[in-house]
Structures are given as C-alpha cells and as structure tokens.
Design a protein around this motif. Structure first.
Motif, PDB file in Angstrom:
ATOM      1  N   LEU A  34       0.998  -0.843  -0.089  1.00  0.00           N
ATOM      2  CA  LEU A  34      -0.056  -0.198  -0.134  1.00  0.00           C
ATOM      3  C   LEU A  34       1.006   1.209   0.004  1.00  0.00           C
ATOM      4  N   SER A  35       0.145   2.414   0.110  1.00  0.00           N
ATOM      5  CA  SER A  35       0.808   3.219  -0.073  1.00  0.00           C
ATOM      6  C   SER A  35       0.807   3.612   1.124  1.00  0.00           C
ATOM      7  N   ALA A  36       2.526   5.310   1.388  1.00  0.00           N
ATOM      8  CA  ALA A  36       2.089   5.729   2.635  1.00  0.00           C
ATOM      9  C   ALA A  36       2.704   7.653   1.793  1.00  0.00           C
ATOM     10  N   VAL A  37       1.818   8.467   2.467  1.00  0.00           N
ATOM     11  CA  VAL A  37       2.702   9.627   1.743  1.00  0.00           C
ATOM     12  C   VAL A  37       2.352  10.370   3.754  1.00  0.00           C
ATOM     13  N   LEU A  38       4.138  10.685   3.824  1.00  0.00           N
ATOM     14  CA  LEU A  38       4.209  11.260   5.507  1.00  0.00           C
ATOM     15  C   LEU A  38       5.362  12.864   5.056  1.00  0.00           C
ATOM     16  N   THR A  39       3.937  13.457   5.934  1.00  0.00           N
ATOM     17  CA  THR A  39       4.443  15.169   5.786  1.00  0.00           C
ATOM     18  C   THR A  39       4.880  15.684   6.970  1.00  0.00           C
ATOM     19  N   TYR A  79       6.012  13.621  12.035  1.00  0.00           N
ATOM     20  CA  TYR A  79       5.250  12.650  10.737  1.00  0.00           C
ATOM     21  C   TYR A  79       3.699  12.344  11.212  1.00  0.00           C
ATOM     22  N   VAL A  80       3.323  12.997   9.456  1.00  0.00           N
ATOM     23  CA  VAL A  80       2.028  12.732   9.869  1.00  0.00           C
ATOM     24  C   VAL A  80       2.401  11.724   8.757  1.00  0.00           C
ATOM     25  N   ALA A  81       1.638  11.080   9.136  1.00  0.00           N
ATOM     26  CA  ALA A  81       1.461   9.576   8.047  1.00  0.00           C
ATOM     27  C   ALA A  81      -0.113   8.840   7.721  1.00  0.00           C
ATOM     28  N   PHE A  82      -0.060   9.256   6.550  1.00  0.00           N
ATOM     29  CA  PHE A  82      -1.514   9.130   5.881  1.00  0.00           C
ATOM     30  C   PHE A  82      -1.902   7.672   4.329  1.00  0.00           C
ATOM     31  N   ASN A  83      -2.430   6.820   4.565  1.00  0.00           N
ATOM     32  CA  ASN A  83      -2.903   6.034   3.268  1.00  0.00           C
ATOM     33  C   ASN A  83      -3.818   6.431   2.469  1.00  0.00           C
ATOM     34  N   PRO A  84      -3.621   6.477   1.366  1.00  0.00           N
ATOM     35  CA  PRO A  84      -4.162   6.968   0.639  1.00  0.00           C
ATOM     36  C   PRO A  84      -6.114   5.807   0.099  1.00  0.00           C
ATOM     37  N   GLU A  85      -5.178   4.340   0.088  1.00  0.00           N
ATOM     38  CA  GLU A  85      -5.998   3.711   0.007  1.00  0.00           C
ATOM     39  C   GLU A  85      -7.390   3.526   0.933  1.00  0.00           C
ATOM     40  N   THR A  86      -6.844   4.060   2.246  1.00  0.00           N
ATOM     41  CA  THR A  86      -7.670   3.287   3.096  1.00  0.00           C
ATOM     42  C   THR A  86      -8.020   4.286   4.148  1.00  0.00           C
ATOM     43  N   GLY A  87      -7.707   5.695   3.854  1.00  0.00           N
ATOM     44  CA  GLY A  87      -7.559   6.143   4.691  1.00  0.00           C
ATOM     45  C   GLY A  87      -7.134   7.031   5.656  1.00  0.00           C
ATOM     46  N   THR A  88      -6.508   5.647   6.493  1.00  0.00           N
ATOM     47  CA  THR A  88      -5.935   5.926   7.818  1.00  0.00           C
ATOM     48  C   THR A  88      -4.988   7.108   7.851  1.00  0.00           C
ATOM     49  N   THR A  89      -5.030   7.348   9.022  1.00  0.00           N
ATOM     50  CA  THR A  89      -3.374   8.301   9.431  1.00  0.00           C
ATOM     51  C   THR A  89      -3.574   8.621  10.627  1.00  0.00           C
ATOM     52  N   THR A  90      -2.095   8.733  10.885  1.00  0.00           N
ATOM     53  CA  THR A  90      -1.397   8.303  12.503  1.00  0.00           C
ATOM     54  C   THR A  90      -0.480   9.437  12.647  1.00  0.00           C
ATOM     55  N   GLN A  91       0.170   9.508  13.573  1.00  0.00           N
ATOM     56  CA  GLN A  91       1.152  10.330  13.044  1.00  0.00           C
ATOM     57  C   GLN A  91       2.603   9.593  13.896  1.00  0.00           C
ATOM     58  N   GLY A  92       3.580   9.988  14.436  1.00  0.00           N
ATOM     59  CA  GLY A  92       5.157   9.527  14.888  1.00  0.00           C
ATOM     60  C   GLY A  92       6.067  10.710  14.561  1.00  0.00           C
ATOM     61  N   GLU A  93       6.947  10.518  15.956  1.00  0.00           N
ATOM     62  CA  GLU A  93       8.373  11.120  16.209  1.00  0.00           C
ATOM     63  C   GLU A  93       9.302  11.020  15.053  1.00  0.00           C
ATOM     64  N   THR A  94       9.569  10.264  14.614  1.00  0.00           N
ATOM     65  CA  THR A  94      10.363  10.046  13.507  1.00  0.00           C
ATOM     66  C   THR A  94       9.444   9.011  12.537  1.00  0.00           C
ATOM     67  N   VAL A  95      10.015   9.361  10.868  1.00  0.00           N
ATOM     68  CA  VAL A  95       9.532   8.158   9.751  1.00  0.00           C
ATOM     69  C   VAL A  95       9.572   7.228  10.560  1.00  0.00           C
TER      70      VAL A  95
END
Length: 68
Positions: free
Chosen positions: A3-8, A15-31
């Motif tokens: 699956l895809s991951a978009v990190l900003t 970082y905020v991490a987003f998976n466009p296929e499912t819409g799941t979003t989360t975050q973490g201190e590191t990539v």
C-alpha cells in the motif's frame, strides 16, 4: 499487500502518515515510528473493511502559483 504511505512533517514536530487507499492517518516522532503506526492502523482497518485492490496507485506531484 503493498500500500501507499504519504508522510508530511507535522507543525509540532514528527510526521503525519496517511494511507490513501484506506484513509487511515496517524503520526510518529520519526519516519520509522510514523510508518509503524500507519501499518498498525491500516491492518486494524483492513480487518473490518477488506480491500480488493486491482492495480498500483500512481503517485505524482504538481505545482501551484505562490502568493506572497
């Protein structure tokens, strides 16, 4: 399943991490942490809402005019 991951970068750090296929979003201190959290959130999502993916997503970018 791949699956895809978009990190900003998050404004407060990390970082905020987003998976466009499912819409799941989360975050973490590191990539790495953001990706681990996204993997876990997406796996939980897929337990309830399985996907039938027929192709690979296309990731591209585009430019817009900057306004000062």
């Amino acid at each position: 399943m791949e699956l895809s991951a978009v990190l900003t970068p998050a404004p407060e750090g990390g970082y905020v991490a987003f998976n466009p296929e499912t819409g799941t979003t989360t975050q973490g201190e590191t990539v790495e942490e953001a990706l681990t959290n996204l993997r876990e959130a997406t796996e939980l999502y897929l337990e309830e809402f399985p996907l039938n993916i027929t192709g690979r997503p296309l990731l591209t970018s585009f430019q817009v005019a900057e306004h000062a």
